[in-house]
Each structure stands twice: as structure tokens, then as C-alpha cells.
Design an enzyme around this catalytic site. Structure first.
Site, PDB file in Angstrom:
ATOM      1  N   LYS A  19       0.977  -0.894   0.137  1.00  0.00           N
ATOM      2  CA  LYS A  19       0.405   0.180  -0.148  1.00  0.00           C
ATOM      3  C   LYS A  19       0.436   1.592   0.388  1.00  0.00           C
ATOM      4  O   LYS A  19       1.480   1.680   0.878  1.00  0.00           O
ATOM      5  CB  LYS A  19      -0.482  -0.314   0.487  1.00  0.00           C
ATOM      6  N   GLY A  65       7.141   5.454   8.605  1.00  0.00           N
ATOM      7  CA  GLY A  65       5.848   6.555   8.280  1.00  0.00           C
ATOM      8  C   GLY A  65       6.512   7.053   9.657  1.00  0.00           C
ATOM      9  O   GLY A  65       7.380   6.775  10.462  1.00  0.00           O
ATOM     10  N   SER A  66       4.725   7.428   9.930  1.00  0.00           N
ATOM     11  CA  SER A  66       5.176   8.202  11.362  1.00  0.00           C
ATOM     12  C   SER A  66       5.206   7.424  12.302  1.00  0.00           C
ATOM     13  O   SER A  66       4.811   6.238  12.500  1.00  0.00           O
ATOM     14  CB  SER A  66       3.776   9.367  11.288  1.00  0.00           C
ATOM     15  N   THR A  67       5.563   7.886  13.628  1.00  0.00           N
ATOM     16  CA  THR A  67       5.548   7.578  14.647  1.00  0.00           C
ATOM     17  C   THR A  67       4.408   6.859  15.240  1.00  0.00           C
ATOM     18  O   THR A  67       3.634   5.860  15.924  1.00  0.00           O
ATOM     19  CB  THR A  67       6.456   7.857  16.006  1.00  0.00           C
ATOM     20  N   GLU A  68       3.596   7.881  15.026  1.00  0.00           N
ATOM     21  CA  GLU A  68       2.712   8.176  15.729  1.00  0.00           C
ATOM     22  C   GLU A  68       2.070   7.176  14.899  1.00  0.00           C
ATOM     23  O   GLU A  68       0.768   5.732  15.668  1.00  0.00           O
ATOM     24  CB  GLU A  68       1.686   9.226  15.291  1.00  0.00           C
ATOM     25  N   GLY A  89       2.622   4.533  13.890  1.00  0.00           N
ATOM     26  CA  GLY A  89       3.035   3.230  14.308  1.00  0.00           C
ATOM     27  C   GLY A  89       2.874   2.389  15.648  1.00  0.00           C
ATOM     28  O   GLY A  89       2.727   1.766  15.590  1.00  0.00           O
ATOM     29  N   GLU A 130      10.236   1.303  10.574  1.00  0.00           N
ATOM     30  CA  GLU A 130      10.822   2.142  10.471  1.00  0.00           C
ATOM     31  C   GLU A 130       9.956   3.711  10.364  1.00  0.00           C
ATOM     32  O   GLU A 130       9.500   4.444   9.711  1.00  0.00           O
ATOM     33  CB  GLU A 130      11.432   2.230   9.253  1.00  0.00           C
ATOM     34  N   CYS A 175      13.992  10.183   7.346  1.00  0.00           N
ATOM     35  CA  CYS A 175      13.624   9.681   8.391  1.00  0.00           C
ATOM     36  C   CYS A 175      15.147  10.520   8.662  1.00  0.00           C
ATOM     37  O   CYS A 175      15.240  10.711  10.283  1.00  0.00           O
ATOM     38  CB  CYS A 175      13.740   8.488   8.543  1.00  0.00           C
ATOM     39  N   GLU A 178      10.321  15.431  15.445  1.00  0.00           N
ATOM     40  CA  GLU A 178      11.019  15.073  13.683  1.00  0.00           C
ATOM     41  C   GLU A 178       9.779  16.336  12.372  1.00  0.00           C
ATOM     42  O   GLU A 178       9.084  16.139  12.801  1.00  0.00           O
ATOM     43  CB  GLU A 178      10.329  13.847  12.475  1.00  0.00           C
TER      44      GLU A 178
HETATM   45  P1  NAI Z   1       1.950   8.630   8.099  1.00  0.00           P
HETATM   46  O1  NAI Z   1       2.694   7.627   9.451  1.00  0.00           O
HETATM   47  O2  NAI Z   1       0.331   8.684   8.619  1.00  0.00           O
HETATM   48  O3  NAI Z   1       2.006   8.307   6.452  1.00  0.00           O
HETATM   49  C1  NAI Z   1       2.799   6.968   6.220  1.00  0.00           C
HETATM   50  C2  NAI Z   1       2.051   5.755   5.665  1.00  0.00           C
HETATM   51  O4  NAI Z   1       0.608   5.150   6.684  1.00  0.00           O
HETATM   52  C3  NAI Z   1       1.268   5.995   4.657  1.00  0.00           C
HETATM   53  O5  NAI Z   1       0.785   5.007   3.210  1.00  0.00           O
HETATM   54  C4  NAI Z   1      -0.429   5.649   5.131  1.00  0.00           C
HETATM   55  O6  NAI Z   1      -1.154   6.319   3.988  1.00  0.00           O
HETATM   56  C5  NAI Z   1       0.162   5.141   5.929  1.00  0.00           C
HETATM   57  N1  NAI Z   1      -1.536   5.609   6.990  1.00  0.00           N
HETATM   58  C6  NAI Z   1      -1.654   6.508   7.461  1.00  0.00           C
HETATM   59  N2  NAI Z   1      -2.846   6.307   8.528  1.00  0.00           N
HETATM   60  C7  NAI Z   1      -2.546   4.894   8.759  1.00  0.00           C
HETATM   61  C8  NAI Z   1      -3.715   4.315   9.628  1.00  0.00           C
HETATM   62  N3  NAI Z   1      -4.236   4.531  10.332  1.00  0.00           N
HETATM   63  N4  NAI Z   1      -2.900   2.163   9.138  1.00  0.00           N
HETATM   64  C9  NAI Z   1      -2.264   2.366   8.476  1.00  0.00           C
HETATM   65  N5  NAI Z   1      -1.666   2.930   7.879  1.00  0.00           N
HETATM   66  C10 NAI Z   1      -1.497   4.202   7.921  1.00  0.00           C
HETATM   67  O7  NAI Z   1       2.749   9.877   7.095  1.00  0.00           O
HETATM   68  P2  NAI Z   1       1.821  11.290   6.756  1.00  0.00           P
HETATM   69  O8  NAI Z   1       0.944  11.777   7.606  1.00  0.00           O
HETATM   70  O9  NAI Z   1       2.277  11.414   5.768  1.00  0.00           O
HETATM   71  O10 NAI Z   1       3.432  12.015   7.483  1.00  0.00           O
HETATM   72  C11 NAI Z   1       3.194  12.684   8.993  1.00  0.00           C
HETATM   73  C12 NAI Z   1       4.635  12.712   9.095  1.00  0.00           C
HETATM   74  O11 NAI Z   1       4.982  11.382   9.777  1.00  0.00           O
HETATM   75  C13 NAI Z   1       5.974  13.403   8.969  1.00  0.00           C
HETATM   76  O12 NAI Z   1       5.857  14.590   9.218  1.00  0.00           O
HETATM   77  C14 NAI Z   1       7.064  12.782   8.806  1.00  0.00           C
HETATM   78  O13 NAI Z   1       7.688  13.460  10.324  1.00  0.00           O
HETATM   79  C15 NAI Z   1       6.754  11.315   9.656  1.00  0.00           C
HETATM   80  N6  NAI Z   1       6.921  10.253   8.178  1.00  0.00           N
HETATM   81  C16 NAI Z   1       8.096   9.451   8.754  1.00  0.00           C
HETATM   82  C17 NAI Z   1       8.413   9.137   7.202  1.00  0.00           C
HETATM   83  C18 NAI Z   1      10.253   7.665   7.665  1.00  0.00           C
HETATM   84  O14 NAI Z   1      10.298   8.186   6.734  1.00  0.00           O
HETATM   85  N7  NAI Z   1      10.261   7.382   8.880  1.00  0.00           N
HETATM   86  C19 NAI Z   1       7.898   8.812   6.289  1.00  0.00           C
HETATM   87  C20 NAI Z   1       6.864   9.406   6.206  1.00  0.00           C
HETATM   88  C21 NAI Z   1       6.271  10.716   7.654  1.00  0.00           C
HETATM   89 MG    MG Z   2      -0.402  10.730   8.568  1.00  0.00          MG
END
Ligand code: NAI
Ligand code: MG
Length: 497
Positions: free
Chosen positions: A194, A247-250, A252, A269, A303, A400
Site C-alpha cells: 500500500k 512512516g510516522s511514529t504516531e 507506528g 521504520e 527519516c 521530527e
Molecule cells: P503517515 O505515517 O501517516 O503515513 C505513512 C503511511 O502510513 C502512508 O502509506 C499512509 O497511508 C499510512 N497510514 C496512515 N494512517 C494509517 C493507519 N491508521 N493505518 C495504517 N496505515 C496508515 O505519515 P504522514 O502523515 O504522511 O506524515 C506525517 C509525519 O510522519 C511527517 O511529517 C514525518 O515526520 C513522519 N514521516 C516519517 C517517515 C519516515 O521515513 N520515517 C515517512 C513519512 C512520514
Molecule cells: Mg498521517
């Protein structure tokens, strides 16, 4: 000399692909989502709409999981390791053959400079596939000597963990998709990918190649969609054996909670707040360039971006001046513009987020010691920014930002424990970068720092080097032997002879 006519033709082709009617790739076929709905995707360089992707939901996820399960129990299970290796290698060749198209799609959808997509994202995806193509033939168990009464033949085998759901972000969409897919398939798993809702395009292109190079149906499935719908449905599905997420720790945290439904294996990660430590004996010019690149590359949306600079007071002014100068000279613009050195951030939301962090820093007493100019125009541009006067209580230092914002701080101490304590004063533990010419200090600091990767005097990602986080930066490792073993279960077999 770039061939402009050829480039224009390639760009037209990429735009055409973006504008297609995209379905979900499930069980080797393109299907419409059950919901019938879709979401728009944009070019961050000018904010324009460039296409739509299908919004998969619970019913689509269920179909994809069934397809992945059937493939896992079917032809994929009996395929020889060398055949899986050959398919992975063939996929690498196919991506390489379409490298320009992938780079253009990545730039169109993510905003990054085309040069970066060409030089990093696409070749890295190819290398990760080739590296992992070496593993299917080498994932062995071991024989074990037992001490109980009797005579035993005991050994371990590594079996695929099963059906994998990979949820990936938008900052390096193709590289992230491949970072999950390659080791999962190498280990004999099947997968449902996804992509992030901001950047579905290169994953869609990848799915077309999967079919072309000959992966059996159901081995690789693509469900585009929103995180709260498609992502959450994958996490909740009892037929998924493992979730691998970047993605985000939230989110995660949500995944960890959701995974308890069937005790899914989880690899995470998450975010980072990587410290860049510059010792007084460092090669200052290289440290300046390294520090600047580590926070401004990909507009800071990495990240592992070096977002906290700690420089010894004897070199602090030179460092800040040098990085500020670098920021001031950076040509910020649309990724498709060949002169662009730093692109926009991925979305209007992300732009607002980064700018609000800069404002919070200024409110807390930080000051701007250097700032480039954000390009004008409708794209999601933010200025590369160097903040000084920051301290560990401020949100700009603790959280972050995921943007081109560096917090610079100095230290006077030469005691390595004190320096490491400053670097370790964070909830995150993904990476650290040390600049020094002192071999002993380098090794000692590397051991004192609580982070998954410590780099000294430069370096980047390598598919052979395990990557992952201590503390709240994640669970588990990607890359290297650890990365592929994370897609296996160990089974112990003991036979009384
Ligand atoms: P996010 O963590 O919401 O999105 C990453 C992935 O998770 C996307 O594919 C999204 O569709 C999916 N996702 C979102 N909510 C979900 C849920 N409830 N259940 C399952 N999957 C879900 O990140 P977002 O909101 O795009 O960015 C917010 C912050 O997160 C950024 O500002 C950054 O600080 C951090 N982030 C860190 C990354 C990294 O490489 N460690 C990559 C992207 C974001
Ligand atoms: Mg998000």
C-alpha cells in the site's frame, strides 16, 4: 547535452501514465475498487492535479489477502530459490530499462529534483533488488547439537513468515516499495503493497512490471488507498502475517495495537532526529557540505536527515556560516527544472507543518541564522533554514520536522560521554553522523551513541548494511541479512534417532 525533444517525449509519456484510469492490482489482474471511489494525486512542483488512483477499502484488502494466501500456498511455495532469484533480478533489469520513466514519475509525484530521482531513487531500487536476489539461495538453517539423553538429529529451517502487508511513505516511494518487496519475495513471502496516498504512481508502474517479468499471480498485489481505510484494513486483517511499515511514529503505534488481533510480526521504520556531531579536529569544509546535504537533500524529508547539529564551540561559527551560505545558494524550484537543487515538499499539508515548526521555534526564542529563498509559484516550497539559539526543550529540537530545517547547537566539552549524552537526549534513535579525524574518538563515540546507524565522515544507504532504529525510531532492521531474515520464521526440528 540533454536531448530536449527526447526528454519532452519521455515527460509526455510519464504524464500520460499518470493520467490513466488506474485500478488495483490483485491476483495478477487490474480491478476496480469495490467502493468505486478514487483519490487525486498532485505535482508538488506546481500544485496541479496529475491523476487519480483507486481508493481501495476493506473488501479490496480482503481480496488481495486471499490472493496472496493462495499464491503463498500455491506455485510460489514450490518455486526453487534460484527461480525466485532470477525473477527478482529480472525485475531489477526491467526497472533499469525504464529508469527514465520511473525517475520522471517520481519527480512528478513527489517533487524531488529529477537529478536526485535519477541518481539515487531509481538506481537504489535496482541495487536493493539485485542484493536481495542473492538471498533466496542462501537462507539456510543450521544443524544443532543437543545435550539431552538419547541421540538426536536437530536442525533449523527458515520458512517464509507468510502474507506480508507493506505500508510505505511518500518521501522515496519507489525505493521504499522495493525495500519491502525485495526481501519479502526473496524470503518466499507474498505481499500486498500500500503506497502513500500522496505518491501512488511509481508503485503502479512497478505493478505493471511485476506482471511483465513473470511473477506468478497473487505474489505481489497493490492496493492504493488512504491510510485510515486501506492501511488500517491491512493491519486489522487476520490473514496478514506480518506488517512492515515506514512512516510516522504516531501510525507506528496504531500498527502495533492493531497487530495484536492475530499477533502479526511487525517491522517499523519510524521517525528520526539524527544528530550531526562535529568535533574540533574535523575536516571543516567536508563537514559543512556533509551537514548541509544531510538536512537539505529531499527537502529534509528523510527519516535519517541530520536535523540536529552539534558542533564544538571552536568550529561552531564556521559551521553555521558555511551551512547558512549553502542554504542561501540552494536553487529551490520544481523538480522538473534542470537547475533545481532542492524541490518542494510533498504536499500543502507538509508545507504548513514545516512552516509552523519554524514559527514555533522563533516563538520559543530560536533565531534564523541563514535561510535560502523558497521559490515563488504555486508549488509547495519552503525555504532551507538554519536555526540557532535552540535548546533541547524546544519542539524544533525534540520533534521530527521532516523538512529542510536545521537546529544548530554548540558544545564546549571535550568529554565524549557528555557529547554523546547531548546527542542521545531524544526519543529517537535512528542515526547519527560524526565528523572527526580522530580515529579513537570516532570509535568511542560510535559505541556511546544510541542509534541504529552511526556514520563517520559521510556515507549513505547500502542494501547490505542493516538499517533501523533504537528507541522510538522503530522495531527491527531492514537491509542486510537481518533485513531478509525478518521475513522468515525459524522452525526447529528434532529427531530422536
Ligand atoms: P503517515 O505515517 O501517516 O503515513 C505513512 C503511511 O502510513 C502512508 O502509506 C499512509 O497511508 C499510512 N497510514 C496512515 N494512517 C494509517 C493507519 N491508521 N493505518 C495504517 N496505515 C496508515 O505519515 P504522514 O502523515 O504522511 O506524515 C506525517 C509525519 O510522519 C511527517 O511529517 C514525518 O515526520 C513522519 N514521516 C516519517 C517517515 C519516515 O521515513 N520515517 C515517512 C513519512 C512520514
Ligand atoms: Mg498521517
Amino acid at each position: 547535452m540533454p536531448d530536449i525533444a527526447k526528454d519532452q517525449l519521455a515527460l509526455d509519456g510519464a504524464r500520460q501514465f499518470a493520467g490513466r484510469e488506474h485500478g488495483l492490482f490483485i491476483d495478477g489482474e487490474w480491478r476496480e475498487p469495490r467502493s468505486g471511489s478514487s483519490f487525486e494525486t498532485f505535482n508538488p512542483g506546481d500544485g496541479s492535479r496529475i491523476g487519480r488512483a483507486a481508493a481501495g477499502g476493506e473488501a479490496d484488502v480482503d481480496l488481495a489477502v486471499r490472493a496472496a494466501r493462495a499464491a503463498l500456498d500455491g506455485p510460489w511455495a514450490t518455486m526453487k530459490p534460484s527461480e525466485r532469484a532470477r525473477l527478482l533480478w529480472r525485475l531489477a533489469d526491467a526497472i533499469e530499462a525504464h529508469a527514465d520513466e520511473f525517475a520522471l514519475l517520481e519527480t512528478l509525484n513527489n517533487g524531488k529534483p529529477l537529478r536526485d530521482a535519477r541518481m539515487f531513487d531509481v538506481p537504489h531500487a535496482v541495487e536493493v533488488l539485485r542484493y536481495n536476489a542473492g538471498w533466496p539461495t542462501k537462507l539456510n538453517g543450521e544443524s544443532v547439537n543437543l545435550s539431552g539423553p538419547g541421540t538426536w538429529h536437530a536442525y533449523t529451517v527458515r520458512e517464509p513468515v507468510g502474507v506480508v502487508a507493506a505500508i510505505v511513505p511518500w518521501n522515496a516511494p519507489l525505493a521504499m516499495a522495493v525495500a519491502k518487496t525485495a526481501p519479502a519475495l526473496a524470503a518466499g513471502c507474498t505481499i500486498i503493497l500500500k503506497p502513500a496516498e500522496q505518491t501512488p504512481l511509481t508503485a503502479l508502474r512497478l505493478a505493471h512490471l511485476m506482471a511483465e517479468v513473470g511473477f506468478p499471480k497473487g505474489v505481489f498485489n497493490l492496493v492504493t488507498g488512504l491510510g485510515e481505510a486501506a492501511g488500517a484494513a491491512l493491519v486489522a486483517h487476520p490473514g496478514v502475517d506480518k506488517v512492515t511499515f515506514t512512516g510516522s511514529t504516531e501510525v507506528g503505534r496504531l500498527i502495533v495495537k492493531g497487530a495484536t488481533v492475530n499477533m502479526k510480526r511487525v517491522t517499523l521504520e519510524l521517525g528520526g532526529k539524527t544528530p550531526v556531531i562535529v568535533m574540533p579536529d574535523a575536516d571543516i569544509n567536508r563537514a559543512i557540505e556533509g551537514a548541509a546535504r544531510s538536512i537539505f537533500t529531499n527537502a529534509g524529508q528523510i527519516c535519517n536527515a541530520g536535523s540536529r547539529l552539534f558542533a564544538h564551540e571552536s568550529v561552531f561559527d564556521a559551521l553555521v556560516e558555511g551551512v547558512a551560505d549553502f542554504a542561501g545558494k540552494l536553487r529551490v524550484g520544481p523538480g522538473l527544472d534542470p537547475d533545481t537543487q532542492m524541490g518542494p515538499v510533498v504536499s500543502a499539508e507538509q508545507k504548513a507543518r514545516v512552516l509552523s515548526y519554524i514559527e514555533a521555534g522563533l516563538r520559543d526564542g530560536a533565531k534564523i541564522s541563514g535561510q535560502g529563498s523558497a521559490a515563488s509559484g504555486p508549488g509547495y516550497f519552503v525555504p532551507p533554514t538554519v536555526l540557532t539559539g535552540t535548546n533541547p526543550q524546544m519542539s524544533v529540537v525534540r520533534e521530527e520536522i521532516f523538512g529542510p530545517v536545521l537546529c544548530a547547537m554548540s558544545f564546549s566539552d571535550r568529554d565524549l560521554d557528555a557529547i554523546a549524552a547531548q546527542a542521545n537526549d531524544t526519543d529517537y534513535g535512528l542515526g547519527a553522523i560524526v565528523w572527526t579525524q580522530n580515529l579513537s574518538a570516532a570509535h568511542k563515540l560510535a559505541r556511546k551513541i544510541k542509534a541504529g546507524t552511526v556514520r563517520v565522515n559521510g556515507g549513505g544507504l547500502d542494501p547490505a548494511l542493516p538499517f533501523g532504529g533504537f528507541k522510538q525510531s522503530g522495531w527491527g532492521r531492514e537491509n542486510g541479512r537481518e533485513g531478509v531474515e525478518a521475513y522468515t520464521e525459524v522452525k526447529s526440528i528434532a529427531i530422536a534417532l
